[in-house]
Scaffold this motif. Structure first.
Motif, PDB file in Angstrom:
ATOM      1  N   GLU A 261       5.068  -1.294  -3.310  1.00  0.00           N
ATOM      2  CA  GLU A 261       3.959  -1.638  -2.367  1.00  0.00           C
ATOM      3  C   GLU A 261       3.242  -0.544  -1.730  1.00  0.00           C
ATOM      4  O   GLU A 261       2.032  -0.606  -1.560  1.00  0.00           O
ATOM      5  N   GLU A 262       4.183   0.100  -1.161  1.00  0.00           N
ATOM      6  CA  GLU A 262       3.599   1.454  -0.516  1.00  0.00           C
ATOM      7  C   GLU A 262       2.725   2.130  -1.493  1.00  0.00           C
ATOM      8  O   GLU A 262       1.513   2.633  -0.917  1.00  0.00           O
ATOM      9  N   LEU A 263       3.305   2.532  -2.418  1.00  0.00           N
ATOM     10  CA  LEU A 263       2.264   3.162  -3.398  1.00  0.00           C
ATOM     11  C   LEU A 263       1.042   2.573  -3.939  1.00  0.00           C
ATOM     12  O   LEU A 263       0.045   3.256  -4.078  1.00  0.00           O
ATOM     13  N   GLU A 264       1.079   1.359  -4.144  1.00  0.00           N
ATOM     14  CA  GLU A 264       0.059   0.705  -4.320  1.00  0.00           C
ATOM     15  C   GLU A 264      -1.098   0.551  -3.321  1.00  0.00           C
ATOM     16  O   GLU A 264      -2.500   0.774  -3.416  1.00  0.00           O
ATOM     17  N   LEU A 265      -0.638   0.444  -2.016  1.00  0.00           N
ATOM     18  CA  LEU A 265      -1.237   0.450  -0.987  1.00  0.00           C
ATOM     19  C   LEU A 265      -2.360   1.821  -0.997  1.00  0.00           C
ATOM     20  O   LEU A 265      -3.343   2.250  -0.518  1.00  0.00           O
ATOM     21  N   GLU A 266      -1.503   2.990  -1.247  1.00  0.00           N
ATOM     22  CA  GLU A 266      -2.105   4.310  -1.074  1.00  0.00           C
ATOM     23  C   GLU A 266      -3.240   4.559  -2.333  1.00  0.00           C
ATOM     24  O   GLU A 266      -4.176   5.163  -2.157  1.00  0.00           O
ATOM     25  N   LEU A 267      -2.805   4.038  -3.370  1.00  0.00           N
ATOM     26  CA  LEU A 267      -3.641   4.294  -4.855  1.00  0.00           C
ATOM     27  C   LEU A 267      -5.073   3.437  -4.482  1.00  0.00           C
ATOM     28  O   LEU A 267      -5.778   3.673  -5.491  1.00  0.00           O
ATOM     29  N   ILE A 268      -4.712   2.278  -3.849  1.00  0.00           N
ATOM     30  CA  ILE A 268      -6.021   1.572  -3.930  1.00  0.00           C
ATOM     31  C   ILE A 268      -7.547   2.555  -3.582  1.00  0.00           C
ATOM     32  O   ILE A 268      -8.167   2.225  -3.943  1.00  0.00           O
ATOM     33  N   ASP A 269      -7.139   3.386  -2.419  1.00  0.00           N
ATOM     34  CA  ASP A 269      -8.094   4.331  -2.136  1.00  0.00           C
ATOM     35  C   ASP A 269      -8.708   5.266  -3.227  1.00  0.00           C
ATOM     36  O   ASP A 269      -9.738   5.740  -3.099  1.00  0.00           O
TER      37      ASP A 269
ATOM     38  N   GLY B 134      -9.035   4.114  -6.544  1.00  0.00           N
ATOM     39  CA  GLY B 134      -9.264   3.281  -7.509  1.00  0.00           C
ATOM     40  C   GLY B 134      -8.383   2.422  -8.448  1.00  0.00           C
ATOM     41  O   GLY B 134      -8.630   1.895  -9.611  1.00  0.00           O
ATOM     42  N   ALA B 135      -6.991   2.423  -8.028  1.00  0.00           N
ATOM     43  CA  ALA B 135      -6.032   1.724  -8.688  1.00  0.00           C
ATOM     44  C   ALA B 135      -6.320   0.259  -8.137  1.00  0.00           C
ATOM     45  O   ALA B 135      -6.490  -0.181  -7.026  1.00  0.00           O
ATOM     46  N   ASP B 136      -5.858  -0.580  -9.261  1.00  0.00           N
ATOM     47  CA  ASP B 136      -6.057  -1.930  -8.862  1.00  0.00           C
ATOM     48  C   ASP B 136      -4.854  -2.634  -9.213  1.00  0.00           C
ATOM     49  O   ASP B 136      -4.342  -4.048  -8.833  1.00  0.00           O
ATOM     50  N   GLU B 137      -3.858  -2.211 -10.010  1.00  0.00           N
ATOM     51  CA  GLU B 137      -2.350  -2.841 -10.162  1.00  0.00           C
ATOM     52  C   GLU B 137      -1.398  -1.757 -10.345  1.00  0.00           C
ATOM     53  O   GLU B 137      -1.616  -0.733 -11.061  1.00  0.00           O
ATOM     54  N   VAL B 138      -0.239  -2.040  -9.825  1.00  0.00           N
ATOM     55  CA  VAL B 138       0.761  -1.227  -9.815  1.00  0.00           C
ATOM     56  C   VAL B 138       2.221  -2.136  -9.883  1.00  0.00           C
ATOM     57  O   VAL B 138       2.229  -3.077  -9.142  1.00  0.00           O
ATOM     58  N   PHE B 139       2.921  -1.812 -10.879  1.00  0.00           N
ATOM     59  CA  PHE B 139       3.958  -2.618 -10.918  1.00  0.00           C
ATOM     60  C   PHE B 139       5.067  -1.719 -12.020  1.00  0.00           C
ATOM     61  O   PHE B 139       4.844  -0.807 -12.456  1.00  0.00           O
TER      62      PHE B 139
END
Length: 249
Positions: free
Chosen positions: A148-156, A158-163
């Motif tokens: 969850e933390e990684l996804e929140l950081e990566l949104i900035d 250009g990422a849109d999905e992390v799993f």
């Protein structure tokens, strides 16, 4: 989970056929990347990532070096990256990525496959709108990554999905999908944070619902997919056929 996760689960990411084909296709990717951005992976992030992908597929170092050398040799033909589009039996959309040194040969082969299995080769743009072009990375997960933390950081970036994902050998990875144009930014973030890249590249994800077909049409499409995938000029095949077990029987 989002569409990328469902797409990945649906395909179950079977490996490309035999190792010889894997190495041929990765070799072309390495050559193209080295041609476009230079042969030194220290100064060519795209090449660096493809080499890491090749290593994860156990591609020998001499094969990697040979592919890079091919990019700088003047007597070598250039590979053209060409996308073909078409429809298979039952209206299944196909998007086929190729890397070829002979466009005439490649288009003739692709057309013959469609004709043999009652499909049609389409014009440029006829099905591409049905697929999102995404960048995708896999990084090692040693159980200390908070998704969850990684996804929140990566949104900035250009990422849109992390799993998370785990293979049959129990190796855990984190899969990151993002916008096509965000490849460089996401890669830089991953490397700056010290994560280990397992692989990186691009994928096309259907934006329409996958189609279920009667058994005869499904089998015909499966044969068409196999024939296209076995062509040496073909890098990737994407389609809108539902291949889940639930549609059988």
């Amino acid at each position: 989970m989002g569409r990328a996760f469902e797409f990945r689960k649906e395909r179950k990411f079977k490996r490309w056929g035999n190792m010889a084909r894997v190495f041929t296709r990765l070799g072309k990717e390495i050559t193209i990347a080295a041609k476009n951005g230079g042969p030194d992976p220290d100064y060519n992030p795209t090449l660096r990532t493809i080499i890491q992908t090749a290593k994860s597929e156990n591609m020998p170092k001499e094969n990697i070096d040979r592919a890079i050398k091919r990019a700088v040799e003047k007597d070598q033909s250039d590979y053209q990256e060409i996308v073909y589009e078409g429809y298979g039996p039952g209206g299944i959309a196909y998007l086929i990525e190729t890397a070829t040194d002979n466009h005439t040969r490649t288009v003739a082969n692709i057309r013959s496959y469609f004709n043999k299995f009652n499909g049609t080769l389409g014009t440029s743009g006829s099905v591409e709108f049905m697929f999102d072009h995404k960048c995708v990375f896999k990084i090692k997960n040693n159980n200390d990554i908070n998704l969850e933390e990684l996804e929140l950081e990566l949104i900035d970036y250009g990422a849109d999905e992390v799993f998370g994902e785990e293979d049959e050998d129990g190796n855990k990875t984190v899969v990151i999908y993002g916008a096509y144009k965000s490849f460089g930014e996401i890669q830089k973030y991953i490397e700056d944070k010290g994560y280990t890249i397992v692989s990186g590249g691009f994928e096309r994800i259907p934006t329409v619902d996958l189609k279920r077909l009667p058994e005869d049409q499904r089998i015909e499409n499966e044969k068409l997919i196999e024939r296209i995938e076995n062509d040496d000029d073909v890098q990737n095949v994407y389609h809108t056929l539902d291949l889940s077990d639930s549609q059988q029987g």
